[in-house]
Design a protein around this motif. Structure first.
Motif: not given
Length: 124
Positions: A9-10, A33-35, A40-42, A47-48
């Motif tokens: 998320g950095e 959209q940022p959401a 992808d983090l939530d 995996d990202s």
């Protein structure tokens, strides 16, 4: 030097800008959209990765539990490195395949899939 790192998320704004720019270049508009990116983090099972080169974000990739990958990169070699990370993780997870949804308008992703021998499943 190119580094492929798990994304925590950095650099959220840089990753979002990369995805937004890619979408605008391919389609003339962006529905990013940022959401959506935060998902992808939530979302469990996703995996990202982020590619960093010369201290800047040069690419982003994710691999979801349904075996769908998403990759955005500023240069072809960055996309190649990210795809390598995606495929390695897919093997670790026991996935039988990796899917990429690519359209000709998104030339960087489309040509990445072609270079690496992805087969067309269907046109939508």
């Amino acid at each position: 030097m190119l580094e492929i790192l798990p994304w925590t998320g950095e650099d959220f704004d840089e990753v979002f800008e990369l995805l937004d720019t890619r979408s605008r270049a391919a389609f003339g508009v962006s529905e990013q959209q940022p959401a959506y990116l935060r998902q992808d983090l939530d979302v469990p099972g996703t995996d990202s990765w982020v590619a960093r080169e010369h201290g800047r974000v040069a690419g982003y990739a994710s691999l979801q539990e349904d075996q769908e990958a998403s990759i955005a990169a500023v240069e072809p070699q960055v996309g190649d490195a990210l795809l390598e990370a995606v495929e390695e993780r897919a093997r670790e997870r026991g996935f039988a395949r990796v899917a990429i949804t690519a359209v000709p308008q998104d030339e960087p992703l489309y040509t990445l899939a072609q270079r690496h021998g992805f087969e067309r499943d269907r046109e939508i």
